[in-house]
Scaffold this active site. Structure first.
Site, PDB file in Angstrom:
ATOM      1  N   LYS A  22     -42.465  39.897 -23.698  1.00  0.00           N
ATOM      2  CA  LYS A  22     -43.594  39.272 -23.001  1.00  0.00           C
ATOM      3  C   LYS A  22     -43.748  37.805 -23.412  1.00  0.00           C
ATOM      4  O   LYS A  22     -43.852  36.927 -22.559  1.00  0.00           O
ATOM      5  CB  LYS A  22     -44.897  40.025 -23.335  1.00  0.00           C
ATOM      6  N   ASN A  23     -43.743  37.538 -24.718  1.00  0.00           N
ATOM      7  CA  ASN A  23     -44.064  36.183 -25.156  1.00  0.00           C
ATOM      8  C   ASN A  23     -42.932  35.186 -24.907  1.00  0.00           C
ATOM      9  O   ASN A  23     -43.122  33.987 -25.077  1.00  0.00           O
ATOM     10  CB  ASN A  23     -44.517  36.181 -26.621  1.00  0.00           C
ATOM     11  N   ARG A  92     -53.221  33.572 -21.412  1.00  0.00           N
ATOM     12  CA  ARG A  92     -53.012  32.538 -22.411  1.00  0.00           C
ATOM     13  C   ARG A  92     -51.886  31.584 -21.993  1.00  0.00           C
ATOM     14  O   ARG A  92     -51.982  30.375 -22.126  1.00  0.00           O
ATOM     15  CB  ARG A  92     -52.626  33.245 -23.722  1.00  0.00           C
ATOM     16  N   CYS A 116     -56.323  37.151 -25.122  1.00  0.00           N
ATOM     17  CA  CYS A 116     -57.096  38.069 -25.972  1.00  0.00           C
ATOM     18  C   CYS A 116     -58.074  37.304 -26.859  1.00  0.00           C
ATOM     19  O   CYS A 116     -57.764  36.220 -27.356  1.00  0.00           O
ATOM     20  CB  CYS A 116     -56.153  38.858 -26.878  1.00  0.00           C
ATOM     21  N   ARG A 121     -58.640  30.130 -31.077  1.00  0.00           N
ATOM     22  CA  ARG A 121     -57.445  29.771 -30.309  1.00  0.00           C
ATOM     23  C   ARG A 121     -57.532  28.405 -29.623  1.00  0.00           C
ATOM     24  O   ARG A 121     -57.396  28.295 -28.396  1.00  0.00           O
ATOM     25  CB  ARG A 121     -57.096  30.875 -29.298  1.00  0.00           C
ATOM     26  N   PRO A 122     -57.735  27.348 -30.394  1.00  0.00           N
ATOM     27  CA  PRO A 122     -57.787  26.015 -29.778  1.00  0.00           C
ATOM     28  C   PRO A 122     -56.413  25.587 -29.266  1.00  0.00           C
ATOM     29  O   PRO A 122     -55.400  26.191 -29.624  1.00  0.00           O
ATOM     30  CB  PRO A 122     -58.216  25.112 -30.940  1.00  0.00           C
ATOM     31  N   ILE A 123     -56.382  24.533 -28.430  1.00  0.00           N
ATOM     32  CA  ILE A 123     -55.086  24.014 -27.961  1.00  0.00           C
ATOM     33  C   ILE A 123     -54.949  22.533 -28.341  1.00  0.00           C
ATOM     34  O   ILE A 123     -54.275  21.764 -27.665  1.00  0.00           O
ATOM     35  CB  ILE A 123     -54.862  24.239 -26.445  1.00  0.00           C
ATOM     36  N   ASP A 124     -55.606  22.158 -29.448  1.00  0.00           N
ATOM     37  CA  ASP A 124     -55.581  20.752 -29.867  1.00  0.00           C
ATOM     38  C   ASP A 124     -54.175  20.262 -30.218  1.00  0.00           C
ATOM     39  O   ASP A 124     -53.832  19.114 -29.939  1.00  0.00           O
ATOM     40  CB  ASP A 124     -56.548  20.517 -31.039  1.00  0.00           C
ATOM     41  N   ASP A 304     -48.805  40.188 -34.377  1.00  0.00           N
ATOM     42  CA  ASP A 304     -48.940  41.112 -33.244  1.00  0.00           C
ATOM     43  C   ASP A 304     -48.618  42.560 -33.623  1.00  0.00           C
ATOM     44  O   ASP A 304     -48.846  43.472 -32.826  1.00  0.00           O
ATOM     45  CB  ASP A 304     -48.033  40.669 -32.086  1.00  0.00           C
ATOM     46  N   ILE A 326     -53.239  34.749 -39.400  1.00  0.00           N
ATOM     47  CA  ILE A 326     -53.087  33.827 -38.259  1.00  0.00           C
ATOM     48  C   ILE A 326     -54.383  33.689 -37.451  1.00  0.00           C
ATOM     49  O   ILE A 326     -54.773  32.595 -37.073  1.00  0.00           O
ATOM     50  CB  ILE A 326     -51.954  34.301 -37.301  1.00  0.00           C
ATOM     51  N   ARG A 396     -51.025  44.987 -20.422  1.00  0.00           N
ATOM     52  CA  ARG A 396     -50.536  43.605 -20.303  1.00  0.00           C
ATOM     53  C   ARG A 396     -49.258  43.376 -21.094  1.00  0.00           C
ATOM     54  O   ARG A 396     -48.469  42.486 -20.773  1.00  0.00           O
ATOM     55  CB  ARG A 396     -51.589  42.633 -20.851  1.00  0.00           C
TER      56      ARG A 396
HETATM   57  N1  EPU Z   1     -53.604  26.807 -33.357  1.00  0.00           N
HETATM   58  C1  EPU Z   1     -54.413  25.696 -33.454  1.00  0.00           C
HETATM   59  N2  EPU Z   1     -54.286  24.719 -32.506  1.00  0.00           N
HETATM   60  C2  EPU Z   1     -53.381  24.803 -31.495  1.00  0.00           C
HETATM   61  C3  EPU Z   1     -52.549  25.927 -31.414  1.00  0.00           C
HETATM   62  C4  EPU Z   1     -52.686  26.928 -32.357  1.00  0.00           C
HETATM   63  O1  EPU Z   1     -55.247  25.600 -34.358  1.00  0.00           O
HETATM   64  O2  EPU Z   1     -53.310  23.884 -30.667  1.00  0.00           O
HETATM   65  C5  EPU Z   1     -53.748  27.890 -34.328  1.00  0.00           C
HETATM   66  C6  EPU Z   1     -54.283  29.167 -33.665  1.00  0.00           C
HETATM   67  O3  EPU Z   1     -55.682  29.149 -33.569  1.00  0.00           O
HETATM   68  C7  EPU Z   1     -53.765  30.248 -34.558  1.00  0.00           C
HETATM   69  C8  EPU Z   1     -52.422  29.675 -35.021  1.00  0.00           C
HETATM   70  O4  EPU Z   1     -52.477  28.266 -34.806  1.00  0.00           O
HETATM   71  O5  EPU Z   1     -54.613  30.402 -35.660  1.00  0.00           O
HETATM   72  C9  EPU Z   1     -51.223  30.258 -34.334  1.00  0.00           C
HETATM   73  O6  EPU Z   1     -51.340  30.139 -32.953  1.00  0.00           O
HETATM   74  P1  EPU Z   1     -50.071  30.010 -31.991  1.00  0.00           P
HETATM   75  O7  EPU Z   1     -50.219  28.744 -31.231  1.00  0.00           O
HETATM   76  O8  EPU Z   1     -48.819  30.243 -32.757  1.00  0.00           O
HETATM   77  O9  EPU Z   1     -50.311  31.222 -31.028  1.00  0.00           O
HETATM   78  P2  EPU Z   1     -50.221  31.239 -29.471  1.00  0.00           P
HETATM   79  O10 EPU Z   1     -49.080  30.389 -29.013  1.00  0.00           O
HETATM   80  O11 EPU Z   1     -51.553  31.000 -28.843  1.00  0.00           O
HETATM   81  C10 EPU Z   1     -48.495  33.189 -29.312  1.00  0.00           C
HETATM   82  C11 EPU Z   1     -48.503  34.535 -28.659  1.00  0.00           C
HETATM   83  C12 EPU Z   1     -49.415  35.468 -29.421  1.00  0.00           C
HETATM   84  C13 EPU Z   1     -48.942  35.559 -30.848  1.00  0.00           C
HETATM   85  C14 EPU Z   1     -48.855  34.165 -31.480  1.00  0.00           C
HETATM   86  C15 EPU Z   1     -48.283  34.176 -32.885  1.00  0.00           C
HETATM   87  C16 EPU Z   1     -48.127  33.984 -26.341  1.00  0.00           C
HETATM   88  C17 EPU Z   1     -48.678  33.872 -24.977  1.00  0.00           C
HETATM   89  N3  EPU Z   1     -48.968  34.381 -27.288  1.00  0.00           N
HETATM   90  O12 EPU Z   1     -49.842  32.750 -29.237  1.00  0.00           O
HETATM   91  O13 EPU Z   1     -49.293  36.741 -28.795  1.00  0.00           O
HETATM   92  O14 EPU Z   1     -49.863  36.333 -31.595  1.00  0.00           O
HETATM   93  O15 EPU Z   1     -48.041  33.310 -30.657  1.00  0.00           O
HETATM   94  O16 EPU Z   1     -47.029  34.741 -32.909  1.00  0.00           O
HETATM   95  O17 EPU Z   1     -46.950  33.756 -26.569  1.00  0.00           O
HETATM   96  C18 EPU Z   1     -49.940  38.930 -28.294  1.00  0.00           C
HETATM   97  O18 EPU Z   1     -48.843  39.064 -27.752  1.00  0.00           O
HETATM   98  O19 EPU Z   1     -50.731  39.898 -28.512  1.00  0.00           O
HETATM   99  C19 EPU Z   1     -50.358  37.599 -28.731  1.00  0.00           C
HETATM  100  C20 EPU Z   1     -51.605  37.295 -29.079  1.00  0.00           C
END
Ligand code: EPU
Length: 417
Positions: A22-23, A92, A116, A121-124, A304, A326, A396
């Site tokens: 999925k990811n 996401r 979820c 989960r910020p995107i900064d 996960d 995380i 999902r």
């Molecule tokens: N983070 C920030 N700022 C950002 C991005 C991330 O502070 O701009 C923090 C997050 O808040 C978190 C950490 O960095 O504490 C890790 O977040 P990451 O960006 O790695 O996660 P993600 O890309 O949002 C993906 C998967 C998740 C999986 C994580 C970690 C997708 C769509 N989602 O999320 O999958 O847990 O990587 O491996 O690929 C799931 O499948 O259940 C799921 C949540």
């Protein structure tokens, strides 16, 4: 709304084939928009996130087909740069359209991504990197508008190796001017899979899968091809179930290396595993012992799998420590496990799990995708009937879950609520 009904305690034998990750696929589909040509993505799981992303591609103007686990995307008519807010907020991975549309059109409009509720989960990291690449980022009423005249390569150091930010910047950098270096990049296998796809289109990417990724921007891209890697989280979930209920249960179509952290912990708890090239046969063990789990970035124990693994730990004798590092909210399944008879005390991002406890069937909720996986494992081992509500979350991430488990001997039914 749907619910899952499980009669627990059935022994499981036979074979479960793992679907595409999925990811990975949720990044591969938006990444396809970068090229004006055609893309073929194989081993695609039929899950709701994929179908939503394909609808988003169609909205942008791509011609899309999805049959026999293969998605084809033809971008010759793509013109649009705005993603419908309703779609974006459902998942996401909609944030990957930011990198892809910026790379292609130097303009993107998209709402804050959904997903979820497992933390803030910020995107900064994504937005800061795009800004450093020359992009003007504006937000109005929850819609991000990204504009750039000259998208240029830069050096980026992430404070944390974010999977999403690493992939998003890598996608945008493919068509930027000059060299981008991503340092402290995430190393998850999904990143190398996306890089292979982009490379098949002619992108110049080096080091994907390591903590430094270098991307030299190119002007044009060709058609793209990729096989989605196996879903290591789906495989891990079935291995956890097999460790509790397996009688020669074989999980096929896996990449063992992607599962090392889990396999190590299962063996430490006393599980016997027979690993062949791309399959693992697993048998249940009645005398499991407690082990400590600390989730972290790849190749560490995946966040996960923390929740399904915590259900496994209820069946291990002794006290196990489960630490999530995380996300802030990965413990919402614990009250449901305790309701089924587990003995777990959780504080903030840590839980102490005392085993072995007998679990009994109850009505529970899938509060998020992996909490749903935890409830699934619990229902499978509990005595009596477990009903899991809000099961859309679980569906999902797990393709044909009822079918796959039914075939190996589970009693599991998906019914309308
Ligand atoms: N983070 C920030 N700022 C950002 C991005 C991330 O502070 O701009 C923090 C997050 O808040 C978190 C950490 O960095 O504490 C890790 O977040 P990451 O960006 O790695 O996660 P993600 O890309 O949002 C993906 C998967 C998740 C999986 C994580 C970690 C997708 C769509 N989602 O999320 O999958 O847990 O990587 O491996 O690929 C799931 O499948 O259940 C799921 C949540």
């Amino acid at each position: 709304m749907k619910k899952l009904i499980i009669e627990g305690g059935r022994e499981l034998s036979g074979e479960i084939k793992i679907s595409g990750a999925k990811n990975s696929v949720v990044a591969l589909i938006p990444a396809a928009i970068l090229t004006d040509g055609k893309c073929v993505i194989r081993n695609v799981p039929n899950i709701s996130d994929v179908n939503i992303l394909l609808e988003m591609m169609q909205e942008l103007g791509s011609i899309v087909t999805f049959e026999n686990e293969t998605v084809t995307i033809d971008n010759r008519n793509v013109k649009n740069c705005r993603i419908n807010e309703e779609y974006a907020s459902k998942i996401r991975a909609s944030y990957y359209f930011m990198g892809a549309l910026l790379g292609k059109y130097h303009h993107a409009e998209i709402a804050y991504p959904g997903g979820c509720i497992i933390g803030s989960r910020p995107i900064d990291f994504h937005l800061n990197a795009f800004t450093k690449m020359g992009t003007k980022v504006e937000e109005e009423d929850g819609i991000f508008k990204l504009d750039v005249d000259n998208l240029h390569g830069i050096d980026i150091f992430f404070d944390f190796p974010s999977v999403g930010a690493t992939i998003n910047v890598m996608i945008a950098a493919v068509k930027a001017k000059g060299r981008t270096r991503i340092m402290n990049a995430a190393c998850e296998p999904e990143i190398a899979n996306v890089a292979s796809f982009l490379s098949s289109m002619g992108a110049k990417i080096y080091g994907a899968g390591t903590s430094t990724i270098i991307i030299d921007g190119v002007d044009t891209l060709t058609d793209g091809y990729i096989d989605v890697i196996p879903d290591r989280i789906e495989a891990g979930t079935y291995l956890i179930i097999g460790a509790l209920l397996g009688n020669n249960l074989t999980i096929t179509g896996i990449i063992e290396e992607h599962l090392h952290s889990l396999l190590f912990k299962l063996r430490e708890a006393g599980v016997q595993l027979d690993v062949k090239n791309d399959s693992i046969t697993i048998n249940r063990n009645e005398n499991l012992k407690a082990v400590n789990i600390k989730t972290t970035v790849y190749p560490g124990f995946p966040t996960d799998l923390g929740q399904p693994m915590s259900t496994f730990l209820t069946q291990c004798s002794g006290e196990s420590l489960f630490e999530e590092t995380i996300y802030e909210n990965r413990m919402r399944h614990i009250p449901h496990l305790n309701n089924m008879g587990a003995d777990i005390k959780s504080f903030d991002k840590t839980a102490i799990i005392k085993g072995k406890t007998k679990l009994v069937g109850r009505n529970v909720k899938a509060t998020d995708l992996r909490a749903g996986a935890s409830m699934l494992v619990a229902g499978m081992i509990a005595s009596g009937t477990t009903i899991i509500y809000n099961i859309e979350h679980l569906l999902r991430g797990y393709e044909r879950i009822v079918d796959k488990l039914d075939k190996v001997g589970a009693y599991i039914q998906l019914v309308d609520d």
